[in-house]
Scaffold this motif. Structure first.
Motif, PDB file in Angstrom:
ATOM      1  N   ASN A 164       0.827  -1.207   0.000  1.00  0.00           N
ATOM      2  CA  ASN A 164       0.000   0.000   0.000  1.00  0.00           C
ATOM      3  C   ASN A 164       0.861   1.257   0.000  1.00  0.00           C
ATOM      4  O   ASN A 164       0.647   2.174   0.791  1.00  0.00           O
ATOM      5  CB  ASN A 164      -0.928   0.003   1.223  1.00  0.00           C
ATOM      6  CG  ASN A 164      -1.917  -1.117   1.180  1.00  0.00           C
ATOM      7  OD1 ASN A 164      -2.748  -1.163   0.302  1.00  0.00           O
ATOM      8  ND2 ASN A 164      -1.805  -2.041   2.125  1.00  0.00           N
ATOM      9  N   ARG A 165       1.798   1.319  -0.915  1.00  0.00           N
ATOM     10  CA  ARG A 165       2.702   2.473  -0.986  1.00  0.00           C
ATOM     11  C   ARG A 165       2.125   3.630  -1.781  1.00  0.00           C
ATOM     12  O   ARG A 165       2.670   4.727  -1.759  1.00  0.00           O
ATOM     13  CB  ARG A 165       4.019   2.069  -1.638  1.00  0.00           C
ATOM     14  CG  ARG A 165       4.857   1.163  -0.804  1.00  0.00           C
ATOM     15  CD  ARG A 165       6.127   0.871  -1.509  1.00  0.00           C
ATOM     16  NE  ARG A 165       5.793   0.237  -2.804  1.00  0.00           N
ATOM     17  CZ  ARG A 165       6.617  -0.489  -3.507  1.00  0.00           C
ATOM     18  NH1 ARG A 165       7.828  -0.675  -3.092  1.00  0.00           N
ATOM     19  NH2 ARG A 165       6.243  -1.030  -4.645  1.00  0.00           N
ATOM     20  N   SER A 166       1.048   3.427  -2.481  1.00  0.00           N
ATOM     21  CA  SER A 166       0.518   4.486  -3.349  1.00  0.00           C
ATOM     22  C   SER A 166       0.070   5.687  -2.511  1.00  0.00           C
ATOM     23  O   SER A 166      -0.370   5.553  -1.376  1.00  0.00           O
ATOM     24  CB  SER A 166      -0.642   3.963  -4.185  1.00  0.00           C
ATOM     25  OG  SER A 166      -1.682   3.540  -3.335  1.00  0.00           O
ATOM     26  N   ILE A 167       0.204   6.851  -3.111  1.00  0.00           N
ATOM     27  CA  ILE A 167      -0.141   8.093  -2.429  1.00  0.00           C
ATOM     28  C   ILE A 167      -1.648   8.325  -2.539  1.00  0.00           C
ATOM     29  O   ILE A 167      -2.234   8.201  -3.616  1.00  0.00           O
ATOM     30  CB  ILE A 167       0.629   9.282  -3.051  1.00  0.00           C
ATOM     31  CG1 ILE A 167       2.139   9.048  -2.976  1.00  0.00           C
ATOM     32  CG2 ILE A 167       0.244  10.586  -2.397  1.00  0.00           C
ATOM     33  CD1 ILE A 167       2.688   9.006  -1.571  1.00  0.00           C
ATOM     34  N   SER A 203      -1.567  14.739   1.295  1.00  0.00           N
ATOM     35  CA  SER A 203      -1.262  13.530   0.526  1.00  0.00           C
ATOM     36  C   SER A 203      -0.275  12.676   1.308  1.00  0.00           C
ATOM     37  O   SER A 203       0.793  13.148   1.706  1.00  0.00           O
ATOM     38  CB  SER A 203      -0.674  13.899  -0.833  1.00  0.00           C
ATOM     39  OG  SER A 203      -1.627  14.601  -1.591  1.00  0.00           O
ATOM     40  N   LEU A 204      -0.649  11.413   1.550  1.00  0.00           N
ATOM     41  CA  LEU A 204       0.165  10.472   2.322  1.00  0.00           C
ATOM     42  C   LEU A 204       0.140   9.108   1.660  1.00  0.00           C
ATOM     43  O   LEU A 204      -0.808   8.777   0.936  1.00  0.00           O
ATOM     44  CB  LEU A 204      -0.409  10.319   3.740  1.00  0.00           C
ATOM     45  CG  LEU A 204      -0.412  11.531   4.648  1.00  0.00           C
ATOM     46  CD1 LEU A 204      -1.241  11.233   5.884  1.00  0.00           C
ATOM     47  CD2 LEU A 204       0.995  11.878   5.041  1.00  0.00           C
ATOM     48  N   PRO A 205       1.141   8.277   1.940  1.00  0.00           N
ATOM     49  CA  PRO A 205       1.060   6.878   1.495  1.00  0.00           C
ATOM     50  C   PRO A 205      -0.084   6.173   2.229  1.00  0.00           C
ATOM     51  O   PRO A 205      -0.383   6.472   3.391  1.00  0.00           O
ATOM     52  CB  PRO A 205       2.400   6.281   1.891  1.00  0.00           C
ATOM     53  CG  PRO A 205       3.301   7.440   2.116  1.00  0.00           C
ATOM     54  CD  PRO A 205       2.443   8.581   2.521  1.00  0.00           C
ATOM     55  N   LEU A 206      -0.728   5.245   1.561  1.00  0.00           N
ATOM     56  CA  LEU A 206      -1.897   4.572   2.122  1.00  0.00           C
ATOM     57  C   LEU A 206      -1.571   3.815   3.404  1.00  0.00           C
ATOM     58  O   LEU A 206      -2.374   3.784   4.336  1.00  0.00           O
ATOM     59  CB  LEU A 206      -2.507   3.635   1.082  1.00  0.00           C
ATOM     60  CG  LEU A 206      -3.786   2.911   1.493  1.00  0.00           C
ATOM     61  CD1 LEU A 206      -4.867   3.916   1.882  1.00  0.00           C
ATOM     62  CD2 LEU A 206      -4.254   2.002   0.386  1.00  0.00           C
ATOM     63  N   TYR A 207      -0.376   3.225   3.501  1.00  0.00           N
ATOM     64  CA  TYR A 207      -0.053   2.457   4.706  1.00  0.00           C
ATOM     65  C   TYR A 207       0.019   3.349   5.940  1.00  0.00           C
ATOM     66  O   TYR A 207      -0.311   2.920   7.044  1.00  0.00           O
ATOM     67  CB  TYR A 207       1.225   1.630   4.535  1.00  0.00           C
ATOM     68  CG  TYR A 207       2.509   2.426   4.471  1.00  0.00           C
ATOM     69  CD1 TYR A 207       3.217   2.707   5.616  1.00  0.00           C
ATOM     70  CD2 TYR A 207       3.026   2.872   3.251  1.00  0.00           C
ATOM     71  CE1 TYR A 207       4.409   3.414   5.558  1.00  0.00           C
ATOM     72  CE2 TYR A 207       4.197   3.565   3.194  1.00  0.00           C
ATOM     73  CZ  TYR A 207       4.883   3.858   4.347  1.00  0.00           C
ATOM     74  OH  TYR A 207       6.051   4.554   4.296  1.00  0.00           O
TER      75      TYR A 207
END
Length: 116
Positions: free
Chosen positions: A23-26, A47-51
């Motif tokens: 889950n690295r996608s922003i 905006s953050l990485p999903l994890y």
């Protein structure tokens, strides 16, 4: 037993790393929905990485649960404190009464009287 604990921690860490890598996608987080943000002409978003969002949600849920439980147990803690105060008061009273009971007696006879 210690090795089992370390193995469980390692498995848990590997699972968390796997979730983070998958889950690295922003993603973009908005404080208020877009329709409501249009009324106020303010669109706070980050905006953050999903994890990070996933782990942050888990941590916030744990925190809210701990606080909720702490508040819920207030009555039990208050009752335990009241009982502890009462126990200390009774222990002092018992010690005082034992001292008064043997006041003026011979120390040896007082000790024998307490033992019997």
């Amino acid at each position: 037993m210690r090795y089992i604990r370390y193995a469980c921690i390692a498995v848990f860490a590997i699972a968390l790393i796997g979730v983070a890598l998958a889950n690295r996608s922003i993603v973009s987080l908005q404080l208020v929905p877009a329709e409501v943000a249009g009324w106020f002409a303010v669109t706070p978003q980050i905006s953050l990485p999903l994890y990070i969002v996933i782990f942050g949600g888990i941590i916030m849920g744990l925190f809210v649960g701990f606080v909720w439980e702490w508040i819920r147990e207030h009555n039990q803690r208050a009752e335990a404190a009241r009982q502890a105060r009462e126990m200390r008061r009774l222990q002092r009273e018992v010690a005082k009464l034992k001292g008064e009971k043997h006041h003026g007696k011979d120390e040896v006879l007082a000790l024998l009287d307490e033992a019997g």
